[in-house]
Design a protein around this motif. Structure first.
Motif, PDB file in Angstrom:
ATOM      1  N   TRP A  46     -16.243  16.939 -20.852  1.00 18.51           N
ATOM      2  CA  TRP A  46     -15.660  16.217 -19.715  1.00 18.51           C
ATOM      3  C   TRP A  46     -14.196  15.921 -19.995  1.00 18.51           C
ATOM      4  CZ3 TRP A  46     -20.716  16.757 -19.197  1.00 18.51           C
ATOM      5  CH2 TRP A  46     -21.286  16.620 -17.928  1.00 18.51           C
ATOM      6  N   SER A  47     -13.397  15.931 -18.939  1.00 15.08           N
ATOM      7  CA  SER A  47     -11.949  15.877 -19.056  1.00 15.08           C
ATOM      8  C   SER A  47     -11.425  14.573 -19.667  1.00 15.08           C
ATOM      9  CB  SER A  47     -11.326  16.096 -17.676  1.00 15.08           C
ATOM     10  OG  SER A  47      -9.942  15.870 -17.683  1.00 15.08           O
ATOM     11  N   TRP A  48     -11.645  13.427 -18.977  1.00 15.98           N
ATOM     12  CA  TRP A  48     -11.044  12.212 -19.534  1.00 15.98           C
ATOM     13  C   TRP A  48     -11.828  11.720 -20.733  1.00 15.98           C
ATOM     14  CZ3 TRP A  48     -10.920   6.813 -16.819  1.00 15.98           C
ATOM     15  CH2 TRP A  48     -12.174   6.449 -16.333  1.00 15.98           C
ATOM     16  N   ASP A  49     -13.101  12.098 -20.851  1.00 15.69           N
ATOM     17  CA  ASP A  49     -13.838  11.806 -22.077  1.00 15.69           C
ATOM     18  C   ASP A  49     -13.140  12.427 -23.279  1.00 15.69           C
ATOM     19  OD1 ASP A  49     -17.017  10.877 -21.388  1.00 15.69           O
ATOM     20  OD2 ASP A  49     -15.896  11.832 -19.776  1.00 15.69           O
ATOM     21  N   SER A  50     -12.750  13.701 -23.157  1.00 13.19           N
ATOM     22  CA  SER A  50     -12.112  14.366 -24.288  1.00 13.19           C
ATOM     23  C   SER A  50     -10.788  13.710 -24.664  1.00 13.19           C
ATOM     24  CB  SER A  50     -11.900  15.851 -23.982  1.00 13.19           C
ATOM     25  OG  SER A  50     -13.077  16.585 -24.233  1.00 13.19           O
ATOM     26  N   ALA A  51     -10.056  13.195 -23.678  1.00 12.49           N
ATOM     27  CA  ALA A  51      -8.813  12.495 -23.991  1.00 12.49           C
ATOM     28  C   ALA A  51      -9.101  11.231 -24.808  1.00 12.49           C
ATOM     29  CB  ALA A  51      -8.071  12.147 -22.706  1.00 12.49           C
ATOM     30  N   PHE A  52     -10.077  10.430 -24.378  1.00 11.78           N
ATOM     31  CA  PHE A  52     -10.432   9.231 -25.141  1.00 11.78           C
ATOM     32  C   PHE A  52     -10.985   9.602 -26.514  1.00 11.78           C
ATOM     33  CE2 PHE A  52     -11.033   7.245 -20.783  1.00 11.78           C
ATOM     34  CZ  PHE A  52      -9.945   6.387 -20.892  1.00 11.78           C
ATOM     35  N   TRP A 433     -17.113   8.350 -26.165  1.00 13.13           N
ATOM     36  CA  TRP A 433     -15.862   7.602 -26.011  1.00 13.13           C
ATOM     37  C   TRP A 433     -16.017   6.169 -26.511  1.00 13.13           C
ATOM     38  CZ3 TRP A 433     -15.217   8.280 -20.019  1.00 13.13           C
ATOM     39  CH2 TRP A 433     -15.865   7.260 -19.307  1.00 13.13           C
ATOM     40  N   THR A 434     -17.215   5.623 -26.462  1.00 11.99           N
ATOM     41  CA  THR A 434     -17.416   4.290 -27.027  1.00 11.99           C
ATOM     42  C   THR A 434     -17.156   4.313 -28.532  1.00 11.99           C
ATOM     43  OG1 THR A 434     -19.043   3.795 -25.317  1.00 11.99           O
ATOM     44  CG2 THR A 434     -19.072   2.406 -27.281  1.00 11.99           C
ATOM     45  N   ALA A 435     -17.693   5.333 -29.207  1.00 13.62           N
ATOM     46  CA  ALA A 435     -17.470   5.460 -30.646  1.00 13.62           C
ATOM     47  C   ALA A 435     -15.998   5.719 -30.954  1.00 13.62           C
ATOM     48  CB  ALA A 435     -18.336   6.594 -31.198  1.00 13.62           C
ATOM     49  N   ALA A 436     -15.362   6.608 -30.186  1.00 10.69           N
ATOM     50  CA  ALA A 436     -13.974   6.957 -30.439  1.00 10.69           C
ATOM     51  C   ALA A 436     -13.037   5.769 -30.264  1.00 10.69           C
ATOM     52  CB  ALA A 436     -13.551   8.097 -29.511  1.00 10.69           C
ATOM     53  N   LEU A 437     -13.237   4.999 -29.204  1.00 12.56           N
ATOM     54  CA  LEU A 437     -12.349   3.865 -28.949  1.00 12.56           C
ATOM     55  C   LEU A 437     -12.647   2.699 -29.871  1.00 12.56           C
ATOM     56  CD1 LEU A 437     -12.188   4.175 -25.063  1.00 12.56           C
ATOM     57  CD2 LEU A 437     -10.567   5.033 -26.771  1.00 12.56           C
ATOM     58  N   THR A 438     -13.877   2.619 -30.377  1.00 10.65           N
ATOM     59  CA  THR A 438     -14.185   1.669 -31.449  1.00 10.65           C
ATOM     60  C   THR A 438     -13.340   1.993 -32.670  1.00 10.65           C
ATOM     61  OG1 THR A 438     -16.455   1.310 -30.679  1.00 10.65           O
ATOM     62  CG2 THR A 438     -16.003   0.841 -33.002  1.00 10.65           C
ATOM     63  N   LEU A 439     -13.278   3.265 -33.052  1.00 15.19           N
ATOM     64  CA  LEU A 439     -12.443   3.669 -34.185  1.00 15.19           C
ATOM     65  C   LEU A 439     -10.985   3.300 -33.945  1.00 15.19           C
ATOM     66  CD1 LEU A 439     -13.869   7.204 -35.021  1.00 15.19           C
ATOM     67  CD2 LEU A 439     -13.940   5.189 -36.495  1.00 15.19           C
ATOM     68  N   ASP A 440     -10.514   3.506 -32.725  1.00 16.74           N
ATOM     69  CA  ASP A 440      -9.113   3.215 -32.448  1.00 16.74           C
ATOM     70  C   ASP A 440      -8.814   1.732 -32.614  1.00 16.74           C
ATOM     71  OD1 ASP A 440      -6.502   4.305 -31.480  1.00 16.74           O
ATOM     72  OD2 ASP A 440      -6.830   2.760 -29.966  1.00 16.74           O
ATOM     73  N   LEU A 441      -9.689   0.873 -32.100  1.00 10.19           N
ATOM     74  CA  LEU A 441      -9.445  -0.566 -32.231  1.00 10.19           C
ATOM     75  C   LEU A 441      -9.570  -1.025 -33.674  1.00 10.19           C
ATOM     76  CD1 LEU A 441     -11.148  -2.128 -29.080  1.00 10.19           C
ATOM     77  CD2 LEU A 441      -8.743  -1.576 -29.449  1.00 10.19           C
ATOM     78  N   LEU A 442     -10.421  -0.373 -34.445  1.00 10.64           N
ATOM     79  CA  LEU A 442     -10.545  -0.725 -35.856  1.00 10.64           C
ATOM     80  C   LEU A 442      -9.320  -0.313 -36.672  1.00 10.64           C
ATOM     81  CD1 LEU A 442     -14.259   0.270 -36.590  1.00 10.64           C
ATOM     82  CD2 LEU A 442     -13.314  -2.050 -36.729  1.00 10.64           C
ATOM     83  N   CYS A 443      -8.643   0.740 -36.227  1.00 12.36           N
ATOM     84  CA  CYS A 443      -7.627   1.369 -37.071  1.00 12.36           C
ATOM     85  C   CYS A 443      -6.192   1.164 -36.617  1.00 12.36           C
ATOM     86  CB  CYS A 443      -7.906   2.866 -37.166  1.00 12.36           C
ATOM     87  SG  CYS A 443      -9.481   3.293 -37.937  1.00 12.36           S
ATOM     88  N   THR A 444      -5.964   0.549 -35.440  1.00 11.03           N
ATOM     89  CA  THR A 444      -4.598   0.372 -34.964  1.00 11.03           C
ATOM     90  C   THR A 444      -4.215  -1.099 -34.973  1.00 11.03           C
ATOM     91  OG1 THR A 444      -5.372   0.311 -32.659  1.00 11.03           O
ATOM     92  CG2 THR A 444      -4.631   2.431 -33.511  1.00 11.03           C
ATOM     93  N   ASP A 445      -2.916  -1.323 -35.087  1.00 10.67           N
ATOM     94  CA  ASP A 445      -2.414  -2.703 -35.127  1.00 10.67           C
ATOM     95  C   ASP A 445      -1.675  -3.090 -33.856  1.00 10.67           C
ATOM     96  OD1 ASP A 445      -0.081  -1.292 -35.305  1.00 10.67           O
ATOM     97  OD2 ASP A 445       0.462  -1.990 -37.315  1.00 10.67           O
TER      98      ASP A 445
END
Length: 454
Positions: A46-52, A433-445
């Motif tokens: 899916w398109s926006w899924d792949s972006a997230f 995307w839930t897993a991917a954005l979890t990683l992003d919030l864990l790893c970004t400041d």
């Protein structure tokens, strides 16, 4: 695969456990060239899924994050559109509907440049791709330069935006219209109900709903709504997916879709600058879209952005999460950002009490806590809003939302969405995307939210 899990991680035990769980979801959902949203309900790309997903993957493997976007763009049409589904030929047609034999992209879309070697859908999804590509580049600029990542993606992403500006500015200005409820990604939001009433549903024997094999009917769109989706897609297909001749009986200007185009225009400007190209056109487009977003969709009395129905050019009197996502725009006036924050914390969305942002007004007449986009809280929209809050210096609100996001992601087994009051998992589990954005919030400041300011 073990190397992905052994990259540097947050130091607390809870964060480490959450990060490893999120990484495992993305590893398990990887097909070899891209990531499926869910192994059961959504077995294609899916398109926006792949972006997230790429935004999260950059914290595990920049190379794999690049490949996620590259594989999606390999299915781009000659007119510039990025289709909302790229079908995996190895998956049986009855695993998902509408299937490739419904869309018939390689034949019905041939005249306007649909790929001949791949089957895709004919509609689009929100343009978050340039933002994702810029963040992936920034995660490892040396690797990006070595592989020519921006050099290859920039012209494709610019063509995608050109398609939207040239073919989808259907109203009186520059704002982009969506022509199917699946295009804004919030499939059965109450914001579409008024426009959908004009659409005669396809008869029940014209389609078979594979989604009900994996989800309870009370969680999913109704058969009548689904019939309307099928009718609109059929009409678009029969017009050869040509926006110049398609009837577009459903056409609305959506705040979130246009916001993501604004943010992605700013990202394209950064890419152009990095490549030694002129970035002025992208910044000018972002400025004009922002001006028109405020002028055409902002409801000052309600303190939220509205959807505009282009059939009668009226604002739809519904409060949805789509109207809060303009917080992502760096140049949004401070008074509007402040009003959006007040709306977010007020009784309609109750962000101070709920863990994630509900998809629809908690007191609205169409609110349903379990039915797809008519009430449940989604992780991707909450991620967008959290990012917007940080970009406007609302760090306390952003931190509260971030904390709730991470807690709910872990408790729900990375669910597709949750009940906004109880936090109970709904929809698919182990959702990418839930897993991917979890990683992003864990790893970004939060520093990357400042980079797109013009």
């Amino acid at each position: 695969m073990k190397a992905l899990l052994d990259r540097p991680v947050p130091t607390t035990t809870a964060a480490l456990t959450l990060r490893r769980g999120a990484a495992r979801v993305l590893i398990d959902n990887w097909t070899g060239t891209s990531t499926v949203p869910s192994r059961t309900l959504y077995p294609h790309q899916w398109s926006w899924d792949s972006a997230f997903i790429a935004i999260g993957l950059r914290h595990l493997s920049v190379r794999r994050a690049q490949q996620e976007l590259e594989s999606l763009l390999a299915a781009q049409w000659a007119d510039g559109r990025i289709p909302h589904i790229v079908f995996n030929a190895a998956v049986p047609h009855d695993a998902y509907f509408p299937s490739p034999d419904f869309w018939q992209s390689s034949s019905a879309g041939r005249a306007i440049g649909a790929p001949t070697a791949l089957e895709t859908s004919g509609i689009v999804q929100p343009p978050v791709h340039a933002l994702a590509a810029w963040l992936v580049h920034e995660a490892d600029p040396a690797e990006s330069a070595r592989r020519g990542f921006l050099h290859r993606l920039y012209p494709r992403l610019a063509a995608w935006h050109d398609y939207l500006h040239a073919r989808r500015a259907l109203g009186d200005g520059a704002l982009i219209a969506v022509v199917h409820p699946w295009e804004p990604g919030m499939d059965n939001s109450p914001c579409w109900d008024k426009a959908l009433q004009r659409v005669e549903p396809a008869p029940p024997d014209a389609f078979r709903r594979a989604d009900l094999n994996h989800g309870h009917p009370s969680d999913r769109p109704t058969d009548v709504d689904y019939g309307r989706y099928v009718r609109l897609a059929t009409d678009y297909r029969e017009a050869g997916y040509d926006d110049r001749t398609a009837p577009h009986r459903f056409a609305v200007e959506d705040p979130a879709f246009n916001t993501l185009l604004i943010v992605s225009e700013l990202a394209l400007g950064k890419m152009a600058q990095e490549l030694g190209l002129a970035n002025g056109p992208h910044l000018a487009r972002a400025d004009e879209l922002t001006r028109q977003l405020i002028g055409r969709l902002w409801d000052d009395k309600a303190g939220i952005f509205r959807v505009r129905d282009l059939t009668d050019s009226t604002l739809v009197d519904e409060s949805s999460v789509t109207g809060l996502i303009p917080l992502m725009i760096p140049q949004l006036p401070n008074d509007i950002a402040d009003q959006l924050c007040q709306t977010l914390a007020g009784p309609r969305f109750n962000a101070s009490a709920t863990q994630l942002v509900p998809s629809y007004d908690l007191n609205g007449p169409a609110f349903a806590p379990h039915r797809y986009w008519r009430g449940p809280a989604w992780f991707n929209t909450s991620w967008l809003i959290e990012r917007g809050l940080r970009s406007h210096g609302k760090h306390t609100c952003a931190a509260r939302l971030r904390q709730g996001f991470l807690a709910d992601a872990g408790r729900s087994d990375f669910a597709e969405y949750i009940d906004p009051s109880t936090g109970a998992a709904r929809g698919a589990r182990n959702f990418s995307w839930t897993a991917a954005l979890t990683l992003d919030l864990l790893c970004t400041d939060g520093a990357d939210t400042k980079e797109l300011s013009p």
